[in-house]
Design a protein around this motif. Structure first.
Motif, PDB file in Angstrom:
ATOM      1  N   ASP A  83       0.839  -1.210   0.000  1.00 32.25           N
ATOM      2  CA  ASP A  83       0.000   0.000   0.000  1.00 32.25           C
ATOM      3  C   ASP A  83       0.868   1.253   0.000  1.00 32.25           C
ATOM      4  O   ASP A  83       0.549   2.249  -0.666  1.00 32.25           O
ATOM      5  N   ALA A  84       1.969   1.214   0.762  1.00 33.62           N
ATOM      6  CA  ALA A  84       2.873   2.364   0.802  1.00 33.62           C
ATOM      7  C   ALA A  84       3.519   2.599  -0.552  1.00 33.62           C
ATOM      8  O   ALA A  84       3.680   3.747  -0.993  1.00 33.62           O
ATOM      9  N   ILE A  85       3.896   1.519  -1.236  1.00 36.22           N
ATOM     10  CA  ILE A  85       4.485   1.644  -2.574  1.00 36.22           C
ATOM     11  C   ILE A  85       3.467   2.257  -3.542  1.00 36.22           C
ATOM     12  O   ILE A  85       3.797   3.141  -4.338  1.00 36.22           O
ATOM     13  N   ASP A  86       2.229   1.798  -3.482  1.00 33.49           N
ATOM     14  CA  ASP A  86       1.184   2.348  -4.341  1.00 33.49           C
ATOM     15  C   ASP A  86       0.993   3.851  -4.084  1.00 33.49           C
ATOM     16  O   ASP A  86       0.813   4.636  -5.020  1.00 33.49           O
ATOM     17  N   ALA A  87       1.038   4.229  -2.809  1.00 34.47           N
ATOM     18  CA  ALA A  87       0.875   5.639  -2.449  1.00 34.47           C
ATOM     19  C   ALA A  87       2.030   6.474  -2.986  1.00 34.47           C
ATOM     20  O   ALA A  87       1.828   7.586  -3.499  1.00 34.47           O
ATOM     21  N   MET A  88       3.251   5.940  -2.880  1.00 33.62           N
ATOM     22  CA  MET A  88       4.422   6.659  -3.403  1.00 33.62           C
ATOM     23  C   MET A  88       4.355   6.767  -4.928  1.00 33.62           C
ATOM     24  O   MET A  88       4.727   7.784  -5.510  1.00 33.62           O
ATOM     25  N   ALA A  89       3.886   5.712  -5.579  1.00 35.74           N
ATOM     26  CA  ALA A  89       3.775   5.727  -7.043  1.00 35.74           C
ATOM     27  C   ALA A  89       2.779   6.779  -7.507  1.00 35.74           C
ATOM     28  O   ALA A  89       2.973   7.410  -8.556  1.00 35.74           O
ATOM     29  N   ALA A  90       1.723   6.982  -6.737  1.00 37.06           N
ATOM     30  CA  ALA A  90       0.673   7.928  -7.123  1.00 37.06           C
ATOM     31  C   ALA A  90       0.973   9.358  -6.684  1.00 37.06           C
ATOM     32  O   ALA A  90       0.299  10.287  -7.132  1.00 37.06           O
ATOM     33  N   ASN A  91       1.976   9.547  -5.835  1.00 30.55           N
ATOM     34  CA  ASN A  91       2.296  10.870  -5.300  1.00 30.55           C
ATOM     35  C   ASN A  91       3.211  11.617  -6.269  1.00 30.55           C
ATOM     36  O   ASN A  91       4.351  11.228  -6.476  1.00 30.55           O
ATOM     37  N   PRO A  92       2.751  12.703  -6.888  1.00 28.91           N
ATOM     38  CA  PRO A  92       3.587  13.424  -7.857  1.00 28.91           C
ATOM     39  C   PRO A  92       4.813  14.070  -7.227  1.00 28.91           C
ATOM     40  O   PRO A  92       5.765  14.415  -7.938  1.00 28.91           O
ATOM     41  N   ASN A 120       8.434  -3.253 -10.734  1.00 24.03           N
ATOM     42  CA  ASN A 120       7.637  -2.606 -11.769  1.00 24.03           C
ATOM     43  C   ASN A 120       7.115  -1.236 -11.361  1.00 24.03           C
ATOM     44  O   ASN A 120       6.167  -0.727 -11.978  1.00 24.03           O
ATOM     45  N   LEU A 121       7.727  -0.641 -10.367  1.00 26.82           N
ATOM     46  CA  LEU A 121       7.191   0.594  -9.800  1.00 26.82           C
ATOM     47  C   LEU A 121       7.094   1.726 -10.816  1.00 26.82           C
ATOM     48  O   LEU A 121       6.146   2.494 -10.815  1.00 26.82           O
ATOM     49  N   GLY A 122       8.082   1.877 -11.705  1.00 23.76           N
ATOM     50  CA  GLY A 122       8.039   2.970 -12.672  1.00 23.76           C
ATOM     51  C   GLY A 122       8.788   4.201 -12.211  1.00 23.76           C
ATOM     52  O   GLY A 122       8.912   5.175 -12.964  1.00 23.76           O
ATOM     53  N   LYS A 123       9.267   4.203 -10.968  1.00 25.25           N
ATOM     54  CA  LYS A 123      10.134   5.249 -10.452  1.00 25.25           C
ATOM     55  C   LYS A 123      11.429   4.597  -9.964  1.00 25.25           C
ATOM     56  O   LYS A 123      11.418   3.431  -9.564  1.00 25.25           O
ATOM     57  N   GLY A 141      14.102  -6.687  -1.460  1.00 23.59           N
ATOM     58  CA  GLY A 141      15.097  -5.645  -1.704  1.00 23.59           C
ATOM     59  C   GLY A 141      15.825  -5.799  -3.015  1.00 23.59           C
ATOM     60  O   GLY A 141      16.172  -4.805  -3.667  1.00 23.59           O
ATOM     61  N   SER A 142      16.064  -7.046  -3.444  1.00 22.94           N
ATOM     62  CA  SER A 142      16.811  -7.284  -4.678  1.00 22.94           C
ATOM     63  C   SER A 142      16.057  -6.817  -5.907  1.00 22.94           C
ATOM     64  O   SER A 142      16.640  -6.690  -6.988  1.00 22.94           O
ATOM     65  N   ALA A 143      14.764  -6.564  -5.769  1.00 24.02           N
ATOM     66  CA  ALA A 143      13.953  -6.095  -6.893  1.00 24.02           C
ATOM     67  C   ALA A 143      14.145  -4.605  -7.162  1.00 24.02           C
ATOM     68  O   ALA A 143      13.685  -4.096  -8.187  1.00 24.02           O
ATOM     69  N   ALA A 144      14.811  -3.905  -6.252  1.00 19.89           N
ATOM     70  CA  ALA A 144      15.065  -2.477  -6.447  1.00 19.89           C
ATOM     71  C   ALA A 144      16.135  -2.263  -7.513  1.00 19.89           C
ATOM     72  O   ALA A 144      16.954  -3.146  -7.790  1.00 19.89           O
ATOM     73  N   ASP A 145      16.154  -1.075  -8.105  1.00 15.85           N
ATOM     74  CA  ASP A 145      17.162  -0.749  -9.106  1.00 15.85           C
ATOM     75  C   ASP A 145      18.565  -0.763  -8.498  1.00 15.85           C
ATOM     76  O   ASP A 145      19.524  -1.182  -9.138  1.00 15.85           O
ATOM     77  N   ARG A 146      18.672  -0.285  -7.269  1.00 21.84           N
ATOM     78  CA  ARG A 146      19.953  -0.230  -6.574  1.00 21.84           C
ATOM     79  C   ARG A 146      19.813  -0.923  -5.224  1.00 21.84           C
ATOM     80  O   ARG A 146      18.841  -0.708  -4.513  1.00 21.84           O
TER      81      ARG A 146
END
Length: 325
Positions: A83-92, A120-123, A141-146
């Motif tokens: 839910d937190a990830i979804d909120a961050m994705a939607a927050n401009p 797949n976050l897009g950010k 954690g390994s799914a992050a870009d860094r």
């Protein structure tokens, strides 16, 4: 802890060191009320935004669909993190997302899906630990870009286990004989007082192996330099993990990692690129991420995006390329 009960009793696989799972359950039972009061009067880690970076804590043993009391006792719910990830994705106002990880792992359910959400976050994303990012926590954690860690932290534990106690001898000595009436040769495997037969062991082992294969494949989607022999359940220090690709960079603190992440390129590394759309070529000479327009980024194929991710991972490990390198 209720959500660990099935795993500790051998009814489902776990993505956490067995000793740590048992310790957590014992301490939660012994000191649960005291810890609950501490949480009620303390401040639980919550997501926040700083300088355009959304920070999401991933702290404690990981489970899915946890009760409020289990969360008060220090466990992390994959539903809340999602839910937190979804909120961050939607927050401009959020340009990048950082996972601040301190977890030994947890149960299996929901972990793969949460890792997919991160991937797949897009950010641009980063995962950092200065304590522990192991098993289920490393899958996420390994799914992050860094992936960044402090030199003395604990990273890895890419493995799965299922422990089923065999009390058949104890039952026999107590004069108890278990009679199990069932349909299906795999039904009722591991009922207390019985032993597993060869078919049941093979079936359960196949299940564990399947989860392990999914875990390793998920790691290699982003961390392509990690070899199979580094994914057999062992853990490494952050310093060791950085030499085998589990970690892309080292930072002594989250503040240091966050500062580097804030200044890092987020899409296309410095290079010469040319893309065509409708016969029209668009060239970018030594483009920085901040200068790349959405129109150009939309022209990247999935393979081109994958190549960009690979190059960024190599640069994290070995530094930027120049003529000498």
């Amino acid at each position: 802890m209720r959500f660990l009960t099935n795993g500790l009793s051998g009814r489902e696989p776990l993505l956490i060191d067995p000793a740590k799972a048992k310790d957590h359950a014992v301490l939660a039972e012994k000191f649960g009320f005291t810890d609950m009061l501490a949480q009620l009067f303390g401040v639980a880690p919550k997501p926040y935004v700083v300088d355009g970076i959304g920070v999401i804590p991933v702290v404690g043993v990981i489970g899915k669909g946890l009760s409020p009391l289990e969360k008060m006792m220090g466990a992390a719910d994959v539903n809340d993190i999602g839910d937190a990830i979804d909120a961050m994705a939607a927050n401009p106002e959020v340009e990048k997302v950082a996972l601040q990880v301190s977890s030994p792992g947890g149960t299996v359910t929901g972990v793969e899906e949460l890792a997919n959400k991160v991937r797949n976050l897009g950010k641009p994303t980063m995962a950092y630990t200065d304590s522990e990012m192991a098993s289920a926590a490393y899958w996420i954690g390994s799914a992050a870009d860094r992936v960044v860690a402090s030199p003395s932290s604990t990273v890895g534990s890419i493995g799965v286990y299922l422990a089923i106690p065999d009390y058949s001898k104890a039952a026999e000595m107590a004069g108890i004989k278990m009679v199990v009436l069932k349909s299906g040769k795999f039904k009722g495997a591991g009922i207390e007082g019985t032993s597993l037969n060869a078919d049941q062991v093979e079936n359960l082992q196949a299940s564990v192996d399947g989860i392990h294969a999914d875990f390793k494949a998920a790691v290699n989607l982003k961390r392509k330099m990690v070899k199979a022999d580094a994914m057999e359940g062992q853990t490494f220090s952050g310093k060791q993990a950085s030499t085998i690709g589990l970690v892309g960079a080292l930072a002594d603190s989250f503040t240091e990692a966050l500062a580097k992440f804030a200044g890092a390129s987020s899409a296309v590394p410095t290079a010469v690129h040319a893309f065509a759309k409708g016969g029209k070529a668009i060239s970018l000479l030594k483009a920085k991420a901040s200068d790349v327009e959405e129109e150009v980024l939309s022209l990247l194929t999935p393979r081109q995006r994958e190549m960009v991710d690979e190059l960024e991972g190599i640069e994290e490990t070995f530094g930027p390329f120049d003529q000498t390198s």
